[in-house]
Design a protein around this motif. Structure first.
Motif, mmCIF file in Angstrom:
data_model
loop_
_atom_site.group_PDB
_atom_site.id
_atom_site.type_symbol
_atom_site.label_atom_id
_atom_site.label_comp_id
_atom_site.label_asym_id
_atom_site.label_seq_id
_atom_site.Cartn_x
_atom_site.Cartn_y
_atom_site.Cartn_z
ATOM 1 N N ALA A 1 0.856 -1.189 0.000
ATOM 2 C CA ALA A 1 0.000 0.000 0.000
ATOM 3 C C ALA A 1 0.892 1.239 0.000
ATOM 4 O O ALA A 1 1.815 1.344 0.814
ATOM 5 N N TRP A 2 0.616 2.150 -0.930
ATOM 6 C CA TRP A 2 1.341 3.427 -0.999
ATOM 7 C C TRP A 2 0.482 4.443 -0.258
ATOM 8 O O TRP A 2 -0.606 4.810 -0.745
ATOM 9 N N ASP A 3 0.917 4.848 0.925
ATOM 10 C CA ASP A 3 0.102 5.748 1.751
ATOM 11 C C ASP A 3 0.508 7.188 1.470
ATOM 12 O O ASP A 3 1.650 7.567 1.729
ATOM 13 N N CYS A 4 -0.442 7.954 0.947
ATOM 14 C CA CYS A 4 -0.136 9.327 0.534
ATOM 15 C C CYS A 4 -0.810 10.314 1.472
ATOM 16 O O CYS A 4 -1.993 10.180 1.778
ATOM 17 N N ASP B 1 -0.267 14.773 2.922
ATOM 18 C CA ASP B 1 0.366 16.015 2.450
ATOM 19 C C ASP B 1 1.847 16.058 2.830
ATOM 20 O O ASP B 1 2.585 16.911 2.342
ATOM 21 N N ALA B 2 2.297 15.116 3.670
ATOM 22 C CA ALA B 2 3.742 15.086 4.009
ATOM 23 C C ALA B 2 4.541 14.340 2.950
ATOM 24 O O ALA B 2 5.752 14.534 2.811
ATOM 25 N N GLY B 3 3.842 13.462 2.235
ATOM 26 C CA GLY B 3 4.577 12.709 1.203
ATOM 27 C C GLY B 3 4.001 11.317 1.059
ATOM 28 O O GLY B 3 2.866 11.049 1.463
ATOM 29 N N ILE B 4 4.821 10.421 0.478
ATOM 30 C CA ILE B 4 4.381 9.050 0.222
ATOM 31 C C ILE B 4 5.140 8.114 1.146
ATOM 32 O O ILE B 4 6.375 8.227 1.271
ATOM 33 N N GLN B 5 4.394 7.230 1.832
ATOM 34 C CA GLN B 5 5.054 6.239 2.693
ATOM 35 C C GLN B 5 4.547 4.849 2.323
ATOM 36 O O GLN B 5 3.400 4.698 1.906
ATOM 37 N N LEU B 6 5.455 3.889 2.464
ATOM 38 C CA LEU B 6 5.083 2.495 2.182
ATOM 39 C C LEU B 6 5.753 1.648 3.252
ATOM 40 O O LEU B 6 6.916 1.883 3.580
ATOM 41 N N GLN B 7 4.982 0.732 3.826
ATOM 42 C CA GLN B 7 5.582 -0.200 4.793
ATOM 43 C C GLN B 7 4.964 -1.570 4.544
ATOM 44 O O GLN B 7 3.734 -1.673 4.506
ATOM 45 N N ARG C 1 -6.699 14.693 0.018
ATOM 46 C CA ARG C 1 -7.139 13.852 1.146
ATOM 47 C C ARG C 1 -6.197 12.650 1.269
ATOM 48 O O ARG C 1 -5.741 12.143 0.260
ATOM 49 N N ASN C 2 -5.934 12.216 2.493
ATOM 50 C CA ASN C 2 -5.059 11.042 2.673
ATOM 51 C C ASN C 2 -5.609 9.883 1.841
ATOM 52 O O ASN C 2 -6.806 9.669 1.762
ATOM 53 N N LEU C 3 -4.659 9.188 1.235
ATOM 54 C CA LEU C 3 -5.038 8.175 0.245
ATOM 55 C C LEU C 3 -4.127 6.967 0.445
ATOM 56 O O LEU C 3 -2.921 7.132 0.638
ATOM 57 N N SER C 4 -4.692 5.769 0.433
ATOM 58 C CA SER C 4 -3.845 4.580 0.498
ATOM 59 C C SER C 4 -4.103 3.763 -0.770
ATOM 60 O O SER C 4 -5.238 3.321 -0.996
ATOM 61 N N MET C 5 -3.079 3.636 -1.592
ATOM 62 C CA MET C 5 -3.270 2.944 -2.879
ATOM 63 C C MET C 5 -2.596 1.575 -2.828
ATOM 64 O O MET C 5 -1.370 1.484 -2.739
ATOM 65 N N GLY C 6 -3.431 0.518 -2.874
ATOM 66 C CA GLY C 6 -2.878 -0.840 -2.877
ATOM 67 C C GLY C 6 -2.421 -1.186 -4.287
ATOM 68 O O GLY C 6 -3.219 -1.069 -5.227
ATOM 69 N N MET C 7 -1.148 -1.539 -4.408
ATOM 70 C CA MET C 7 -0.650 -1.818 -5.755
ATOM 71 C C MET C 7 0.027 -3.184 -5.840
ATOM 72 O O MET C 7 0.737 -3.598 -4.916
#
Lengths: 14, 257
Positions: B27-30, B32-38, B64-70
Protein backbone atom coordinates in the motif's frame (compact mmCIF):
# COMPACT_ATOMS: atom_id res chain seq x y z
CA UNK A 1 20.94 -24.75 15.76
CA UNK A 2 20.07 -21.28 14.59
CA UNK A 3 16.49 -20.60 13.73
CA UNK A 4 15.09 -17.61 11.84
CA UNK A 5 13.00 -15.31 14.00
CA UNK A 6 10.06 -13.37 12.60
CA UNK A 7 9.88 -9.58 12.41
CA UNK A 8 6.65 -9.74 14.43
CA UNK A 9 8.71 -10.77 17.43
CA UNK A 10 10.26 -7.30 17.52
CA UNK A 11 7.68 -4.91 16.07
CA UNK A 12 4.09 -4.86 17.25
CA UNK A 13 1.10 -4.15 15.06
CA UNK A 14 -0.28 -0.65 15.48
CA UNK B 1 -7.19 14.36 -6.00
CA UNK B 2 -3.63 13.15 -5.62
CA UNK B 3 -0.82 14.24 -7.96
CA UNK B 4 2.93 13.90 -7.49
CA UNK B 5 5.41 14.95 -10.19
CA UNK B 6 9.01 13.78 -9.97
CA UNK B 7 11.52 15.42 -12.33
CA UNK B 8 14.09 12.68 -11.72
CA UNK B 9 11.81 9.82 -12.76
CA UNK B 10 14.73 7.39 -12.68
CA UNK B 11 14.52 7.46 -8.86
CA UNK B 12 11.07 5.89 -8.94
CA UNK B 13 12.30 3.25 -11.40
CA UNK B 14 15.13 2.42 -8.98
CA UNK B 15 12.73 2.34 -6.03
CA UNK B 16 10.66 -0.28 -7.89
CA UNK B 17 13.77 -2.42 -8.40
CA UNK B 18 14.48 -2.07 -4.69
CA UNK B 19 11.03 -3.31 -3.68
CA UNK B 20 9.83 -5.85 -6.18
CA UNK B 21 12.09 -8.76 -5.29
CA UNK B 22 10.87 -8.76 -1.67
CA UNK B 23 7.27 -7.62 -2.01
CA UNK B 24 4.50 -8.71 -4.35
CA UNK B 25 2.11 -5.98 -3.33
CA UNK B 26 2.09 -2.99 -1.02
CA UNK B 27 0.00 0.00 0.00
CA UNK B 28 1.34 3.43 -1.00
CA UNK B 29 0.10 5.75 1.75
CA UNK B 30 -0.14 9.33 0.53
CA UNK B 31 -0.59 12.36 2.75
CA UNK B 32 0.37 16.02 2.45
CA UNK B 33 3.74 15.09 4.01
CA UNK B 34 4.58 12.71 1.20
CA UNK B 35 4.38 9.05 0.22
CA UNK B 36 5.05 6.24 2.69
CA UNK B 37 5.08 2.49 2.18
CA UNK B 38 5.58 -0.20 4.79
CA UNK B 39 5.25 -3.91 4.09
CA UNK B 40 6.63 -7.26 5.22
CA UNK B 41 7.93 -9.83 2.79
CA UNK B 42 5.77 -12.92 2.40
CA UNK B 43 7.70 -14.88 5.04
CA UNK B 44 7.43 -12.04 7.59
CA UNK B 45 11.18 -12.18 8.16
CA UNK B 46 11.90 -8.71 6.79
CA UNK B 47 10.10 -5.38 6.64
CA UNK B 48 10.52 -2.63 4.04
CA UNK B 49 9.85 0.99 4.88
CA UNK B 50 9.92 3.64 2.12
CA UNK B 51 9.55 7.37 2.64
CA UNK B 52 9.36 9.97 -0.17
CA UNK B 53 8.88 13.51 1.18
CA UNK B 54 6.45 15.88 -0.57
CA UNK B 55 9.16 18.59 -0.81
CA UNK B 56 11.20 16.29 -3.04
CA UNK B 57 8.59 16.41 -5.78
CA UNK B 58 8.44 19.14 -8.43
CA UNK B 59 4.69 19.29 -7.86
CA UNK B 60 2.81 17.57 -5.03
CA UNK B 61 -0.88 17.74 -4.28
CA UNK B 62 -2.78 15.50 -1.85
CA UNK B 63 -6.23 16.80 -1.06
CA UNK B 64 -7.14 13.85 1.15
CA UNK B 65 -5.06 11.04 2.67
CA UNK B 66 -5.04 8.18 0.24
CA UNK B 67 -3.84 4.58 0.50
CA UNK B 68 -3.27 2.94 -2.88
CA UNK B 69 -2.88 -0.84 -2.88
CA UNK B 70 -0.65 -1.82 -5.75
CA UNK B 71 0.59 -5.03 -7.29
CA UNK B 72 4.31 -4.26 -7.52
CA UNK B 73 4.85 -6.67 -10.39
CA UNK B 74 2.35 -4.74 -12.50
CA UNK B 75 3.70 -1.40 -11.33
CA UNK B 76 7.21 -2.53 -12.25
CA UNK B 77 6.05 -3.44 -15.77
CA UNK B 78 4.56 0.04 -16.16
CA UNK B 79 7.65 1.82 -14.82
CA UNK B 80 9.81 -0.16 -17.23
CA UNK B 81 7.96 1.79 -19.95
CA UNK B 82 9.51 5.01 -18.60
CA UNK B 83 12.93 6.16 -19.84
CA UNK B 84 15.53 7.12 -17.26
CA UNK B 85 15.31 10.76 -18.37
CA UNK B 86 11.51 10.94 -18.15
CA UNK B 87 9.56 13.09 -15.73
CA UNK B 88 7.14 10.79 -13.89
CA UNK B 89 3.79 11.88 -12.48
CA UNK B 90 1.59 9.66 -10.29
CA UNK B 91 -2.02 10.74 -10.05
CA UNK B 92 -5.32 9.42 -8.73
CA UNK B 93 -8.78 10.82 -8.04
CA UNK B 94 -9.95 10.64 -4.41
CA UNK B 95 -11.30 7.18 -3.50
CA UNK B 96 -10.42 6.07 -7.02
CA UNK B 97 -9.95 2.43 -7.94
CA UNK B 98 -7.20 3.16 -10.47
CA UNK B 99 -3.92 5.12 -10.49
CA UNK B 100 -2.37 6.78 -13.54
CA UNK B 101 1.36 7.08 -14.28
CA UNK B 102 2.38 9.78 -16.79
CA UNK B 103 5.85 9.75 -18.38
CA UNK B 104 7.00 12.94 -20.10
CA UNK B 105 10.16 12.96 -22.21
CA UNK B 106 12.51 15.86 -21.29
CA UNK B 107 11.62 17.87 -24.39
CA UNK B 108 7.93 17.02 -24.02
CA UNK B 109 7.76 15.50 -27.50
CA UNK B 110 6.55 12.18 -26.09
CA UNK B 111 4.00 11.80 -23.30
CA UNK B 112 2.76 8.36 -22.19
CA UNK B 113 0.12 7.53 -19.63
CA UNK B 114 -0.63 4.14 -18.05
CA UNK B 115 -3.65 3.43 -15.88
CA UNK B 116 -3.45 0.57 -13.39
CA UNK B 117 -6.16 -0.98 -11.23
CA UNK B 118 -5.69 -0.59 -7.48
CA UNK B 119 -6.10 -3.44 -4.97
CA UNK B 120 -7.79 -3.56 -1.60
CA UNK B 121 -4.95 -4.48 0.77
CA UNK B 122 -5.75 -4.76 4.45
CA UNK B 123 -2.11 -4.51 5.38
CA UNK B 124 -1.29 -4.44 9.04
CA UNK B 125 1.05 -1.67 10.08
CA UNK B 126 3.94 -2.39 12.44
CA UNK B 127 5.24 0.10 14.98
CA UNK B 128 9.01 0.49 14.71
CA UNK B 129 10.41 1.69 18.05
CA UNK B 130 13.01 4.47 18.00
CA UNK B 131 16.25 2.62 18.82
CA UNK B 132 19.64 3.91 19.87
CA UNK B 133 21.73 1.30 18.04
CA UNK B 134 24.82 -0.25 19.59
CA UNK B 135 26.63 -0.12 16.22
CA UNK B 136 26.12 1.81 13.02
CA UNK B 137 28.30 1.13 9.99
CA UNK B 138 28.32 3.33 6.91
CA UNK B 139 30.04 1.84 3.89
CA UNK B 140 29.96 2.11 0.09
CA UNK B 141 26.77 0.44 -1.13
CA UNK B 142 28.68 -1.33 -3.90
CA UNK B 143 31.04 -2.75 -1.28
CA UNK B 144 28.14 -4.08 0.79
CA UNK B 145 26.52 -5.61 -2.31
CA UNK B 146 29.83 -7.30 -3.18
CA UNK B 147 30.24 -8.69 0.36
CA UNK B 148 26.70 -10.14 0.36
CA UNK B 149 27.14 -11.65 -3.08
CA UNK B 150 30.54 -13.19 -2.34
CA UNK B 151 29.76 -14.58 1.10
CA UNK B 152 26.35 -15.99 0.21
CA UNK B 153 28.23 -18.55 -1.88
CA UNK B 154 29.59 -20.07 1.34
CA UNK B 155 26.47 -20.36 3.43
CA UNK B 156 22.89 -19.29 3.79
CA UNK B 157 23.71 -17.27 6.91
CA UNK B 158 26.08 -14.40 7.45
CA UNK B 159 27.47 -13.30 10.80
CA UNK B 160 28.06 -9.55 11.07
CA UNK B 161 30.36 -8.70 14.00
CA UNK B 162 31.19 -5.15 14.95
CA UNK B 163 33.99 -4.34 17.37
CA UNK B 164 36.15 -1.26 17.90
CA UNK B 165 38.67 -2.66 15.40
CA UNK B 166 36.09 -2.74 12.63
CA UNK B 167 33.33 -4.88 11.18
CA UNK B 168 33.66 -8.48 10.09
CA UNK B 169 31.30 -10.36 7.77
CA UNK B 170 31.52 -14.18 7.89
CA UNK B 171 29.80 -17.14 6.28
CA UNK B 172 30.48 -20.84 6.52
CA UNK B 173 29.08 -23.88 4.79
CA UNK B 174 29.94 -27.08 2.94
CA UNK B 175 32.65 -25.59 0.74
CA UNK B 176 34.34 -23.69 3.56
CA UNK B 177 34.40 -20.39 5.37
CA UNK B 178 34.71 -16.79 4.22
CA UNK B 179 35.63 -13.78 6.36
CA UNK B 180 35.71 -10.16 5.22
CA UNK B 181 37.04 -7.55 7.62
CA UNK B 182 36.51 -3.85 6.97
CA UNK B 183 38.47 -1.34 9.00
CA UNK B 184 37.22 2.15 9.74
CA UNK B 185 38.52 4.46 7.01
CA UNK B 186 41.56 6.40 8.24
CA UNK B 187 41.02 9.56 6.28
CA UNK B 188 37.55 10.37 5.04
CA UNK B 189 38.38 12.31 1.90
CA UNK B 190 35.48 11.09 -0.29
CA UNK B 191 32.52 10.80 2.10
CA UNK B 192 30.69 8.18 0.06
CA UNK B 193 33.74 5.91 -0.28
CA UNK B 194 34.38 5.85 3.45
CA UNK B 195 33.77 3.12 6.01
CA UNK B 196 32.59 4.84 9.17
CA UNK B 197 31.85 2.79 12.28
CA UNK B 198 30.18 4.12 15.43
CA UNK B 199 30.27 1.56 18.20
CA UNK B 200 28.64 1.93 21.62
CA UNK B 201 29.16 -1.74 22.41
CA UNK B 202 30.32 -4.73 20.34
CA UNK B 203 27.55 -6.65 18.55
CA UNK B 204 27.54 -9.93 16.65
CA UNK B 205 24.38 -11.16 14.91
CA UNK B 206 23.48 -13.79 12.31
CA UNK B 207 21.27 -13.06 9.28
CA UNK B 208 19.96 -14.95 6.26
CA UNK B 209 21.98 -14.06 3.16
CA UNK B 210 19.06 -14.26 0.77
CA UNK B 211 17.33 -11.28 2.38
CA UNK B 212 20.56 -9.28 2.52
CA UNK B 213 21.01 -9.91 -1.21
CA UNK B 214 17.44 -8.76 -1.86
CA UNK B 215 18.14 -5.56 0.06
CA UNK B 216 21.16 -4.80 -2.14
CA UNK B 217 18.78 -4.36 -5.10
CA UNK B 218 18.57 -0.81 -3.74
CA UNK B 219 22.29 -0.21 -4.38
CA UNK B 220 21.65 2.02 -7.41
CA UNK B 221 19.74 4.47 -5.17
CA UNK B 222 22.70 5.61 -3.10
CA UNK B 223 26.50 5.48 -3.14
CA UNK B 224 26.55 4.56 0.53
CA UNK B 225 24.49 2.32 2.80
CA UNK B 226 24.10 2.36 6.58
CA UNK B 227 23.79 -0.77 8.72
CA UNK B 228 22.47 -0.40 12.27
CA UNK B 229 22.70 -3.20 14.82
CA UNK B 230 21.88 -3.88 18.43
CA UNK B 231 21.83 -7.21 20.26
CA UNK B 232 18.68 -9.25 19.62
CA UNK B 233 16.89 -6.73 17.43
CA UNK B 234 16.46 -6.57 13.66
CA UNK B 235 19.28 -5.24 11.48
CA UNK B 236 18.45 -1.99 9.67
CA UNK B 237 19.85 -1.50 6.16
CA UNK B 238 19.19 2.06 4.97
CA UNK B 239 19.69 3.62 1.55
CA UNK B 240 19.08 7.36 1.19
CA UNK B 241 17.17 8.45 -1.90
CA UNK B 242 18.83 11.72 -3.03
CA UNK B 243 17.29 14.55 -0.99
CA UNK B 244 13.75 13.15 -1.16
CA UNK B 245 13.76 10.24 1.31
CA UNK B 246 15.02 6.76 2.08
CA UNK B 247 14.30 3.06 1.87
CA UNK B 248 14.92 1.06 5.05
CA UNK B 249 15.03 -2.72 5.31
CA UNK B 250 14.60 -4.46 8.66
CA UNK B 251 15.79 -8.05 9.00
CA UNK B 252 15.03 -10.29 11.96
CA UNK B 253 18.16 -12.09 13.17
CA UNK B 254 18.65 -15.85 13.33
CA UNK B 255 18.71 -16.89 16.97
CA UNK B 256 20.23 -19.86 18.78
CA UNK B 257 17.45 -22.35 19.39
Amino acid sequence: KECQSAIHKYFSSV
Amino acid sequence: MFEARLLQGSLLKKVMEALKELLNEAAWDCSDAGIQLQAMDNSHVSLVSLNLRAEGFDKYRCDRNLSMGMNLGSMSKILKCASNEDIITIKAQDNADTVTFVFESPDQDKVSDYEMKLMNLDQEHLGIPETDYACTIRLPSSEFARICRDLSQFGESMVISCTKEGVRFSATGDIGTGNIKLAQSAKVDKEEEAVVIEMQEPVSLTFACRYLNSFTKATSLSKSVQLSMSPEVPLVVEYKIEDIGHVRYYLAPKIED
